[in-house]
Enzyme design. Sequence first.
Site, PDB file in Angstrom:
ATOM      1  N   ASP A  74     -11.265  77.216  46.180  1.00 42.42           N
ATOM      2  CA  ASP A  74     -10.682  76.673  47.414  1.00 42.42           C
ATOM      3  C   ASP A  74     -11.363  75.397  47.873  1.00 42.42           C
ATOM      4  O   ASP A  74     -12.398  75.005  47.336  1.00 42.42           O
ATOM      5  CB  ASP A  74     -10.720  77.735  48.532  1.00 42.42           C
ATOM      6  CG  ASP A  74     -12.055  78.468  48.596  1.00 42.42           C
ATOM      7  OD1 ASP A  74     -13.062  77.908  48.122  1.00 42.42           O
ATOM      8  OD2 ASP A  74     -12.088  79.591  49.106  1.00 42.42           O
ATOM      9  N   ASN A 143     -14.103  89.630  56.573  1.00 47.58           N
ATOM     10  CA  ASN A 143     -12.765  90.167  56.836  1.00 47.58           C
ATOM     11  C   ASN A 143     -12.042  90.582  55.549  1.00 47.58           C
ATOM     12  O   ASN A 143     -10.869  90.916  55.580  1.00 47.58           O
ATOM     13  CB  ASN A 143     -11.923  89.142  57.601  1.00 47.58           C
ATOM     14  CG  ASN A 143     -11.694  87.868  56.784  1.00 47.58           C
ATOM     15  OD1 ASN A 143     -12.186  87.748  55.665  1.00 47.58           O
ATOM     16  ND2 ASN A 143     -10.948  86.935  57.349  1.00 47.58           N
ATOM     17  N   HIS A 145     -11.611  88.594  52.857  1.00 48.68           N
ATOM     18  CA  HIS A 145     -10.948  87.528  52.096  1.00 48.68           C
ATOM     19  C   HIS A 145     -11.627  87.295  50.754  1.00 48.68           C
ATOM     20  O   HIS A 145     -12.826  87.506  50.595  1.00 48.68           O
ATOM     21  CB  HIS A 145     -10.785  86.238  52.907  1.00 48.68           C
ATOM     22  CG  HIS A 145     -12.027  85.442  53.146  1.00 48.68           C
ATOM     23  ND1 HIS A 145     -12.160  84.575  54.195  1.00 48.68           N
ATOM     24  CD2 HIS A 145     -13.200  85.361  52.463  1.00 48.68           C
ATOM     25  CE1 HIS A 145     -13.344  83.993  54.151  1.00 48.68           C
ATOM     26  NE2 HIS A 145     -13.994  84.455  53.116  1.00 48.68           N
ATOM     27  N   GLU A 150      -6.728  85.090  53.361  1.00 50.07           N
ATOM     28  CA  GLU A 150      -7.091  85.816  54.577  1.00 50.07           C
ATOM     29  C   GLU A 150      -6.216  87.064  54.731  1.00 50.07           C
ATOM     30  O   GLU A 150      -5.136  87.148  54.142  1.00 50.07           O
ATOM     31  CB  GLU A 150      -6.882  84.899  55.793  1.00 50.07           C
ATOM     32  CG  GLU A 150      -7.699  83.609  55.776  1.00 50.07           C
ATOM     33  CD  GLU A 150      -9.173  83.818  56.117  1.00 50.07           C
ATOM     34  OE1 GLU A 150      -9.758  84.850  55.740  1.00 50.07           O
ATOM     35  OE2 GLU A 150      -9.737  82.917  56.765  1.00 50.07           O
TER      36      GLU A 150
HETATM   37  P1  PGA Z   1     -20.724  83.785  51.901  1.00 50.28           P
HETATM   38  O1  PGA Z   1     -19.144  83.634  51.901  1.00 50.28           O
HETATM   39  O2  PGA Z   1     -21.145  83.818  50.447  1.00 50.28           O
HETATM   40  O3  PGA Z   1     -21.216  82.538  52.594  1.00 50.28           O
HETATM   41  O4  PGA Z   1     -21.049  85.041  52.611  1.00 50.28           O
HETATM   42  C1  PGA Z   1     -18.369  84.516  51.180  1.00 50.28           C
HETATM   43  C2  PGA Z   1     -16.909  84.242  51.417  1.00 50.28           C
HETATM   44  O5  PGA Z   1     -16.541  83.880  52.555  1.00 50.28           O
HETATM   45  O6  PGA Z   1     -16.124  84.399  50.484  1.00 50.28           O
END
Ligand code: PGA
Length: 252
Positions: A74, A143, A145, A150
């Site tokens: 992304d 959450n 994702h 999302e």
């Molecule tokens: P993080 O993010 O590694 O900073 O916890 C994970 C994500 O949002 O996929």
Amino acid sequence: MKFNYQGIQIFVKDSYEAISEKSAQIVAAQIILKENSVLGLATGSTPIGMYERLVKMYEEGKIDFSEITCFNLDEYYKLKPENEQSYSYYMDKYLFSKVNILSENIYIPSGITDDIEGVCRKYDEEIVNHGNIDLQVLGIGNNGHIGFNEPDIRFEAGTHLVQLDEETIKANARFFDSIDLVPRQAISMGIRNIMHSKKILLLANGENKAKILEKMLFEDVTPNIPASILQLHNDVTIVIDELAAKYIKHRL
Ligand code: PGA
């Protein structure tokens, strides 16, 4: 410690360093076994230690990126690659500028476009033209994702423009000077792109990921917990620390 739950391999490690080491070994094994592998890569704080170890292995001559192709999951919409918060900048900083990957083999969806639909369809096509991803690295959001898919009422199949959740914006505000500067939109690979990867490697670290890991593995598959779709993939490896494993360990 290693568990096998419904065909999903789960490694529970006692530190962030150990997660980073294990995940780097898994990615390195992929590169060694198939020198022209197509890797799907993630950003965020979790894989930084993994990238550091991969760079070290490269410097020691253990792995070679000259035939590797990378697709990133992304990118924020409308953030220029030179912006320090862009995922393009992140990938350069932690991996691409430090190994011998060819620039033409690096794919990151461009957020700088007025033709979102065109960018998304081209990204999907490039992934398919490369025979799909051999190994997809994933983090997981609080959450649920994966990439920036999302929670929603349906799974989005291909690369698409996403409206980021309030929870994601809050979680990612730590990387920006102020929450107002966090982009509200991003371009993300879709669930089909991820599910067509031959192998998946998901990393998670810390207690704040414990609840969502439990939901992802033990609740029904639902677009409301995007990572739950991984229950249906046949080659998933999860590497987490003891804190993230808090609610699942006794159920494995
Ligand atoms: P993080 O993010 O590694 O900073 O916890 C994970 C994500 O949002 O996929």
